[in-house]
Design a protein around this motif. Structure first.
Motif, short mmCIF file in Angstrom:
data_model
loop_
_atom_site.label_atom_id
_atom_site.label_comp_id
_atom_site.label_asym_id
_atom_site.label_seq_id
_atom_site.Cartn_x
_atom_site.Cartn_y
_atom_site.Cartn_z
N SER A 75 0.86 -1.19 0.00
CA SER A 75 0.00 0.00 0.00
C SER A 75 0.89 1.23 0.00
O SER A 75 2.07 1.17 0.37
CB SER A 75 -0.92 0.01 1.23
OG SER A 75 -0.16 0.09 2.42
N SER A 76 0.30 2.35 -0.38
CA SER A 76 1.07 3.57 -0.50
C SER A 76 0.23 4.76 -0.07
O SER A 76 -1.01 4.70 -0.04
CB SER A 76 1.57 3.76 -1.94
OG SER A 76 2.13 5.03 -2.13
N THR A 77 0.91 5.84 0.24
CA THR A 77 0.19 7.07 0.54
C THR A 77 -0.44 7.69 -0.70
O THR A 77 -1.16 8.68 -0.58
CB THR A 77 1.14 8.08 1.19
OG1 THR A 77 2.30 8.27 0.35
CG2 THR A 77 1.62 7.60 2.55
N ASP A 78 -0.17 7.11 -1.89
CA ASP A 78 -0.88 7.58 -3.08
C ASP A 78 -2.29 7.01 -3.17
O ASP A 78 -3.02 7.28 -4.13
CB ASP A 78 -0.08 7.25 -4.34
CG ASP A 78 0.13 5.74 -4.53
OD1 ASP A 78 -0.52 4.95 -3.83
OD2 ASP A 78 0.97 5.37 -5.37
N GLY A 79 -2.69 6.19 -2.18
CA GLY A 79 -4.05 5.67 -2.12
C GLY A 79 -4.27 4.36 -2.85
O GLY A 79 -5.40 3.89 -2.92
N SER A 80 -3.22 3.74 -3.36
CA SER A 80 -3.37 2.51 -4.14
C SER A 80 -2.90 1.31 -3.35
O SER A 80 -2.02 1.41 -2.49
CB SER A 80 -2.60 2.61 -5.46
OG SER A 80 -1.20 2.66 -5.21
N HIS A 98 -9.30 3.72 -2.03
CA HIS A 98 -9.13 4.72 -0.97
C HIS A 98 -9.08 6.12 -1.55
O HIS A 98 -8.52 6.34 -2.63
CB HIS A 98 -7.85 4.44 -0.18
CG HIS A 98 -7.92 3.19 0.66
ND1 HIS A 98 -8.55 3.15 1.88
CD2 HIS A 98 -7.44 1.94 0.43
CE1 HIS A 98 -8.45 1.93 2.38
NE2 HIS A 98 -7.79 1.17 1.53
N GLN A 99 -9.61 7.06 -0.78
CA GLN A 99 -9.58 8.46 -1.16
C GLN A 99 -8.52 9.24 -0.39
O GLN A 99 -8.27 10.40 -0.69
CB GLN A 99 -10.95 9.11 -0.91
CG GLN A 99 -12.09 8.42 -1.63
CD GLN A 99 -11.93 8.47 -3.15
OE1 GLN A 99 -11.51 9.48 -3.69
NE2 GLN A 99 -12.27 7.38 -3.82
N GLY A 118 -6.27 -0.06 5.63
CA GLY A 118 -6.91 1.04 6.34
C GLY A 118 -6.27 2.35 6.00
O GLY A 118 -5.04 2.45 5.89
N GLU A 119 -7.09 3.39 5.82
CA GLU A 119 -6.56 4.70 5.49
C GLU A 119 -6.58 5.61 6.71
O GLU A 119 -7.18 5.30 7.74
CB GLU A 119 -7.37 5.33 4.36
CG GLU A 119 -8.80 5.68 4.72
CD GLU A 119 -9.55 6.32 3.57
OE1 GLU A 119 -10.23 7.33 3.83
OE2 GLU A 119 -9.46 5.82 2.43
N GLU A 120 -5.90 6.73 6.60
CA GLU A 120 -5.73 7.63 7.73
C GLU A 120 -7.06 8.15 8.26
O GLU A 120 -7.21 8.40 9.46
CB GLU A 120 -4.82 8.80 7.34
CG GLU A 120 -3.38 8.40 7.11
CD GLU A 120 -2.52 9.59 6.73
OE1 GLU A 120 -3.08 10.68 6.53
OE2 GLU A 120 -1.28 9.42 6.60
N LYS A 121 -8.05 8.33 7.41
CA LYS A 121 -9.32 8.91 7.83
C LYS A 121 -10.27 7.90 8.43
O LYS A 121 -11.40 8.25 8.77
CB LYS A 121 -9.97 9.64 6.67
CG LYS A 121 -9.21 10.89 6.25
CD LYS A 121 -9.98 11.72 5.25
CE LYS A 121 -9.24 13.02 4.93
NZ LYS A 121 -9.97 13.84 3.95
N GLY A 122 -9.86 6.64 8.58
CA GLY A 122 -10.66 5.67 9.30
C GLY A 122 -11.38 4.65 8.46
O GLY A 122 -12.04 3.76 9.01
N VAL A 123 -11.28 4.71 7.13
CA VAL A 123 -11.98 3.76 6.26
C VAL A 123 -11.15 2.47 6.16
O VAL A 123 -9.94 2.51 5.94
CB VAL A 123 -12.21 4.35 4.87
CG1 VAL A 123 -12.86 3.32 3.95
CG2 VAL A 123 -13.10 5.59 4.97
N SER A 136 -15.92 -1.70 1.58
CA SER A 136 -15.43 -0.65 2.47
C SER A 136 -16.28 -0.57 3.73
O SER A 136 -17.51 -0.77 3.67
CB SER A 136 -15.46 0.72 1.76
OG SER A 136 -14.62 0.70 0.63
N PHE A 137 -15.63 -0.30 4.86
CA PHE A 137 -16.31 -0.11 6.14
C PHE A 137 -15.76 1.15 6.80
O PHE A 137 -14.65 1.58 6.50
CB PHE A 137 -16.09 -1.31 7.08
CG PHE A 137 -16.28 -2.65 6.42
CD1 PHE A 137 -17.50 -3.02 5.89
CD2 PHE A 137 -15.21 -3.53 6.31
CE1 PHE A 137 -17.66 -4.24 5.28
CE2 PHE A 137 -15.37 -4.75 5.69
CZ PHE A 137 -16.60 -5.11 5.16
#
Length: 1427
Positions: A75-80, A98-99, A118-123, A136-137
């Motif tokens: 995973s990457s901070t580019d959202g992929s 991810h957005q 999991g992304e930084e915003k909680g998704v 997605s949750f």
């Protein structure tokens, strides 16, 4: 194909950025690349990279199932999220659901197709590998730091958040939250599931096996989960119970000769790893890079064992971020760790020792060079501010690397080994520093006192030239030459680096008689024999000078762009004709080789100019960064380029031999191995150094495909299309793709150009030193469109006449003839009136009347267009100032300029204009400006009213104080109004200042006290005292002191009261309260407060009683004596203290508040003692004891009695002052009974110890045989007090009557409640049952009521008799009660078994039990004594 290499440093601050497969392949995320490393217990080898992410890799995980162990996910901070085949190093699939940046990813160990991210915003997103589906949750609106999938159930996922929360979710139920684990109070860095299902392995107590009512997050039996947090603790959680079962605090270890201070908050990343097959062993990181193995089943405090204790230097030196383990085929289990110290270490989990260390690099590799003396010693200059020296020929450790960082504060951009002195390494940095390291010592480097202004690009050792060469005959010392970005070459004396370095340009000018400015230098290279030096310049020329005078021999004019690198052919070959070959590379992609043999051996009289090369090496597609001659071959050259490849050439044949494409970015440096003719080392932008063999490369030439041709054609079209020809450099590509060829300008470089330029007159720039690369800025593009930010042309004041000047040429020429006829002919053309109609524009060129006509037409045009400001200016120009002001006033467009010129129209006009402008400003809510203009027309009070009405009190007050007298009533009115507003808004301090400004000190103190905290009350009390409000000050000081005393801040409470002399009595009260609290704390019955401040005198200090110590303190600290007079007299103090009211006694009041109330009565009793008022003394003493006794704190009451009467006799009040009391009064008898009551229970306790043995005693009593014997002897001696006072029959009768009253009241209330319920039930049933006979129901109710009425009447009658009996009991018995007589009889008869009780007392106790012990519990307890 590559041999060895040093990869880029793993990314920091990621929960899982590395993982190892079951086959022993380690994947590490570094920048945007995943490096694959084969690991074993003995060695490691970098086998390749996975390239594709556009931004930082934030997570990496292998599939742990055997049939898919080669598949991995990142995973990457580019959202992929990308799926990879590690065998083929190819991308399988890319998901981008991810957005926001992804912070964690994990491949489920329980399902071979499930990946959770999991992304930084909680998704949280679930990815199904076999179908490509995603779900997605959003379980919690928090920032995700880490997550991990359960190894036992595919449904369970643990998620750790930034705020310390851990959530267990069930992905089969759309991410439903199963458990919330609360305990950490900071970031969750890592989570790890126990490899063993169930929760029995860590329990050692039977009560921990209790069944749980909730459903666990995993299977039915649950599973342990370990978490590591920034709060410096590791917690073990029960997922079945949803709570923590164990907390492990990190050990503070000694490192570098000093201990870690637990009070200092260090940088920490707490990673945890639970190895497979080790259910009771957990690995965690520590503060400074140590790893600890925790034995969770071990008892005691030290559950941990450190890794790497077998020898020094095995541990990491900085915090550890990631750990992963694997069991090898030989059965050994190893652990891989990555750290901030840029090292990857392998550990044996059985011996906890380090197997090997792989160094990594944290910046661009700007330079690398082999030592000419120490064979195989490779020096690396890296952008992480560290020099690394690698012994590449070591047989013990193939990665034998040492780091040198002292004295280096910037990127290392240049290195040069001394040609003869072993271990002497010169270095240059990005900040212009030049120094020399001795790599075989631990000494810091020598730093030259002469700094360059910009980046040092090149270092070279050579013979000294003037002025250093003067008098240097016979010395075998070489000089160090440095070339930097400002275009200057300095000569440093290595023996005197603190001396000033010399600029060789002065010598070049003097020797060659050069008057013009020399081109900035960009590189230099000394011929190995030291006879000549080649210097490259920014204009593309290469000058060759003869040493030591630096006489110019020739100038090579073949390159036309900046020279990046120069290198002479070695002189130890068999062909002397090759010794004078010079290879050069510049920003264009061609490498030139020059044969300078004729120039060097036969120097010309005047400098020669060479325009044709000896050999031309074409093939690279981007600028050349470095060249190196093979020391093993003749005419064999290797070059590196921005095209991302290294090319080996046969110079004599101009033929490409081999091309290496193993890097993922452009290359910056290259050198040939001095030990192996087939091995070359390269370094570049991808943070790696790679070793590769020439003979094993697949390609021969650099890539030059269709993409390169298309880009060149497109670039040529842009150049032809742009007249100026200034096209910004395009973004460079890698691995053979085209890059820009344009030379950078000296000024105006973009950030990306500065980063990727290796040689220019500007300083070298690169990504930041840390792991996070800086995002590049897009390169400048040609401006095909006009500048949109161009300044807008102002609107014309005369648009009609201006438009007439933009007509066709014929009409403009006719205007000239018409104007000439009007000015010079007596008969102007018919219908021609300048300034009107079609001739409006001619008004500007005719007389004033024509101009006025033109102005009128222009005004009409502006009015129609709504440009009234232009109309105003036209009227000003025509002299109609009053009309201009009138129009601006009507339109509300007055401004400062118009107001400034208004006085030209007269005072009245100006005054009206100002008033109109003030109204306009008020409508625009510019009240301050409006008030200022009111002042200009001398309307001060109106200005103040304006400010006040708009709540600008601060400005209004300032205006009044500046312009009006100090006693102006208006000022006080403003202050009070502002204070009311501030008080309403909660700004109490500001409101108090307003009241002080208005002279209302009383109100100021009251408003500060509204905050009702100790600091505010203290300030309010001081303010009132200073202002003369003594009564208020005393009241507030007393409130503050009580709050401080309740918080056990005794020192602060005394300080507050010490400023108020009339409150001496209350100081004495607090003194007694503090002494009482300290004595109770010392006796162990009162827990000390957390934030307590006490006086040094707050101890009994050897006194027998509390009252004696209090009297001594009053005399020593407060100067209160028997003969004190005035306000300090005892009677005055007692009178003051009588005004203190205490509430009714209750068991619900907190203990510390009870002690304060009790100490009030105790203080009164001590003052009564000093007045010899025994009646008051006894009454207050009883009240003090009653307060504590009624509060329900038995131990505190007993300790209180012991402090006052250590001998158990109330009559002995003070032996020190010979004070005795008489027991004739009811209060004294009640108090003596209370003291005897506690003594009775103390005897009962001693009797229990004797009967039950030594083990029955508590922790603070002796439990040995000697202590038990002593207690037995004391018990055999009988009671040490007179218990007859406890067996008072009047009190027993009163207590029995009171019990009967309470029981009767309870029965009456119960009966009334039942009757109301029955009545309500009958009414409801009657309404619901329609067919029931009414007469039958009525008779039933009447019969039941008669029965209840008879019982109720009897109880009421009984209640009346009991109350009458209670009234007949003397008030002294009811007012001063004694302990329960029946209870005391039972205890006394129990003690009769072991202690000698007199026959009279025994018989009296039995008689009282028979008469008054009528309740069922008492009858049951007394059965053994009365039968």
């Amino acid at each position: 194909m590559r041999e060895r290499s040093l990869p880029a440093s793993p990314n920091w601050y990621s929960s899982r950025c590395s993982d190892v497969s079951s086959s022993g392949l380690l994947g590490v995320g570094a920048k945007s690349v995943i490096y694959l490393i084969e690991v074993s217990a003995a060695s490691c080898r970098v086998t390749g990279e996975l390239v594709g992410h556009r931004d930082l890799v934030s997570g990496f995980s292998f599939c742990q199932h055997p049939e898919q162990s080669h598949i991995c996910v990142s995973s990457s901070t580019d959202g992929s999220v990308r799926f990879w085949d590690s065998n083929n190093k190819t991308l399988i699939r890319k998901n981008a659901p991810h957005q926001s940046p992804i912070s964690a990813v994990h491949w489920s160990p329980a399902d071979k197709n499930l990946v959770v991210s999991g992304e930084e915003k909680g998704v949280v997103v679930c990815h199904w590998f076999h179908t490509g589906d995603t779900a997605s949750f959003f379980p919690e609106p928090r920032t995700i730091f880490c997550l991990t999938c359960s190894p036992h159930s595919w449904k369970s996922v643990a998620v750790g958040y930034k705020d310390g929360m851990i959530v267990l979710i069930d992905i089969s139920k759309k991410g439903e939250v199963m458990q919330r684990l609360r305990g950490h109070d900071n970031e969750i860095h890592s989570l790890a599931w126990s490899p063993l299902i169930g929760e029995d392995t860590l329990y050692t107590r039977a009560e921990d096996h209790d069944a749980t009512n909730g459903v666990p997050a995993g299977e039915e039996s649950g599973c342990f989960l370990a978490s590591g947090s920034k709060d410096q603790t590791v917690r073990i959680w029960s997922t079945a119970k949803g709570k923590g079962v164990m907390t492990l605090k990190l050990p503070f270890l000694k490192r570098r000769g000093s201990a870690v201070d637990p009070g200092v908050k260090e940088r920490i990343w707490l990673n945890v790893h639970w190895p497979k097959g080790r259910a009771t062993q957990l690995v965690s990181s520590c503060f400074s890079g140590e790893l600890a193995m925790w034995d969770l089943a071990k008892n005691g405090k030290q559950k941990w064992s450190l890794f790497g204790t077998s020898s020094e230097g095995q541990n990491h030196s900085r915090i550890v971020f990631n750990m992963s383990s694997v069991q090898l085929q030989d059965g050994r289990e190893i652990l891989i760790s990555t750290s901030m110290d840029r090292e990857i270490k392998c550990w044996d989990l059985d011996s906890l020792s380090c197997c090997w260390t792989l160094p990594t690099l944290g910046g661009h590799v700007y330079t690398l060079t082999f030592s000419p003396v120490g064979v195989g010693c490779l020096a690396l200059g890296v952008g992480d501010n560290v020099i690394r020296v690698w012994n590449t020929l070591s047989t013990q450790n193939q990665y034998d690397v040492r780091s040198f960082w002292q004295g280096i504060k910037s990127k290392v951009t240049a290195l040069a080994w001394h040609p003869k002195k072993e271990g002497s390494l010169a270095f240059g940095t990005d900040d212009g520093k030049v120094g020399i390291y001795d790599v075989f010592s631990n000494k810091p480097p020598q730093i030259s006192s002469s700094y360059h202004k910009k980046t040092v690009y090149t270092l070279s050792w050579g013979p000294p030239v003037p002025p250093l060469s003067f008098g240097a005959e016979g010395k075998q010392s070489d000089s160090l030459y440095s070339c930097a970005g400002e275009g200057v070459i300095l000569q440093h004396d290595p023996t005197r680096l603190n001396g000033e370095a010399s600029d060789i340009d002065k010598l070049i000018r003097d020797t060659n008689n050069i008057q013009h400015k020399l081109s900035p230098h960009t590189d230099l290279s000394w011929k190995p024999d030291g006879k000549v030096v080649a210097i490259g310049n920014e204009d593309g020329s290469i000058d060759v000078y003869q040493a030591p005078s630096l006489l110019l021999l020739c100038s090579i004019q073949q390159h036309h762009k900046i020279i990046n690198t120069l290198r002479w052919h070695h002189d130890h070959g068999t062909a002397p004709e090759l010794h004078c070959l010079l290879a050069s590379g510049s920003t264009n992609a061609i490498v030139y080789v020059h044969d300078l043999r004729s120039v060097i051996e036969n120097p010309p009289e005047s400098p020669a100019v060479l325009t044709e090369p000896y050999r031309r090496l074409c093939g690279h597609t981007a600028k050349i960064t470095s060249v190196a001659w093979s020391p093993h071959h003749s005419g064999r050259l290797v070059t590196t380029s921005y095209d991302g490849t290294a090319q080996v050439w046969d110079v004599l044949e101009e033929a490409a031999v081999s091309n290496y494409r193993g890097h993922t970015g452009y290359l910056l440096c290259v050198d040939w191995s001095p030990a192996d003719p087939d091995v070359i080392w390269t370094g570049g932008k991808d943070f790696t150094v790679q070793e590769w063999k020439v003979s094993q490369q697949e390609f021969t030439k650099p890539p030059k495909g269709k993409k390169m041709v298309l880009m060149q054609e497109k670039k040529q079209k842009k150049k032809n299309k742009t007249a100026s020809g200034s096209v910004g450099p395009a973004e460079p590509k890698i691995n053979g793709e085209p890059a820009t060829e344009g030379k950078q300008a000296e000024q105006g470089l973009s950030e990306e150009d500065e980063e990727e330029e290796v040689r220019s007159s500007n300083s070298l720039e690169s990504p930041a030193v840390n792991e996070v690369p800086r995002k590049s800025t897009p390169a400048a593009k040609p401006k095909d469109k006009p500048d949109l930010m161009k300044k807008k042309k102002p609107r014309s004041m005369l648009p009609l006449s201006t438009s007439m000047d933009h007509r066709p040429k014929e009409e403009l020429l006719q205007d000239c003839l018409t104007l000439a006829s009007v000015k010079h002919s007596s008969a102007p053309p018919a219908g021609c009136v300048p300034g009107r109609g079609d001739y409006i524009h001619l008004g500007l060129f005719h007389d004033r009347e024509a101009l006025y006509r033109m102005f009128e037409a222009e005004e009409k045009s502006h009015v129609e267009a709504g440009h009234y400001d232009s109309v105003v200016y036209l009227r000003l120009w025509s002299g109609d100032l009053q009309g201009a002001l009138q129009l601006a006033t009507e339109r509300g467009e007055l401004n400062d300029h118009l107001l400034s010129i208004a006085p030209m129209a007269g005072f009245e006009v100006w005054s009206r204009t100002v008033e109109a402008f003030i109204k306009q400003l008020c409508l625009q809510e510019q009240f301050l400006k409006a008030a200022s203009h009111l002042l200009s027309i001398n309307k001060l009070y109106e200005a103040v009213d304006l400010l006040r009405s708009n709540k600008l009190y601060r400005e209004a007050i300032a205006l009044v104080k500046a312009r009006l007298p100090a006693d102006q009533p208006l000022l006080k009115d403003l202050y009070t109004c502002w204070a009311a507003v501030l008080e309403k808004d909660g700004h109490l301090s500001a409101a108090a200042k307003c009241y002080l400004g208005a002279g209302c000190s009383f109100d100021a103190a009251k408003v500060i006290a509204r905050k009702n905290d100790a600091p505010s009350l203290r300030t309010a009390a001081d303010l009132a005292r200073i202002s003369g409000e003594e009564v208020l000050g005393q009241t507030l000081a007393l409130r503050c002191a009580k709050d401080l005393a309740a918080a056990q801040d005794w020192v602060g409470a005394q300080e507050v009261l010490s400023l108020q002399s009339p409150l001496l009595a209350h100081r004495l009260h607090l003194c007694v309260a503090e002494l009482l609290a300290a004595a109770l704390a010392d006796s162990g019955v009162l827990a000390p407060a957390s934030c307590v401040s006490t006086h040094r005198w707050a101890t009994l200090n050897g006194s027998n009683t509390l009252q004696d110590r209090a009297r001594d303190i009053w005399e020593e600290e407060f100067n209160v004596f028997l003969n004190s007079a005035g306000d300090r007299s005892i009677s005055a103090l007692l009178q003051e203290l009588k005004s203190v009211e205490t509430p009714a006694r209750s068991a619900s009041i907190p203990l510390r508040q009870v002690l304060l109330y009790s100490s009030v009565h105790l203080t009164r009793s001590l003052l009564s003692w000093l007045l010899s008022d025994d009646g008051r003394l006894m009454t207050e003493l009883w009240q003090a004891a009653a307060w504590i006794g009624d509060s329900g704190h038995f131990e505190v009451s007993a300790a209180f009695c012991r402090l006052l009467f250590p001998e158990g006799d109330v009559r002995i009040f003070s032996r020190k002052h010979s004070k005795t009391l008489h027991l004739s009064e009811a209060e004294a008898g009640s108090l003596q009974a209370l003291v005897c009551y506690h003594s009775l229970y103390e005897c009962w306790w001693r009797d229990s110890v004797v009967q039950n043995g030594p083990g029955f005693c508590s922790n603070d009593e002796p439990n040995d045989e000697a202590g038990a014997a002593e207690l037995k002897e004391r018990c055999s001696q009988g009671l040490d007090f007179e218990p007859s006072v406890l067996l008072s029959e009047p009190h027993a009768a009163c207590q029995a009557t009171q019990r009967s009253v309470r029981e009767t009241q309870e029965r009456l209330s119960t009966m009334v409640l039942q009757h109301s319920r029955v009545r309500d039930g009958q009414m409801e049933s009657g309404n619901q049952q329609e067919g029931s006979p009414l007469q039958t129901a009525t008779s039933d109710v009447e019969q039941r009521s008669e029965e209840e009425e008879e019982t109720f009447l009897s109880l009421s009658s009984k209640m009346s008799k009991l109350q009458q009996t209670l009234e007949n009991i003397p008030n002294t018995i009811k007012m001063f009660p004694r302990p329960d007589v029946v209870e005391c009889c039972l205890v006394l008869l129990h003690l009769d078994k072991s202690s000698s009780v007199s026959d009279v007392l025994r018989q009296q106790a039995k008689d009282l039990l028979r008469k008054y012990g009528t309740s069922l519990p008492v009858l049951k307890a007394s059965r053994g004594f009365l039968t």
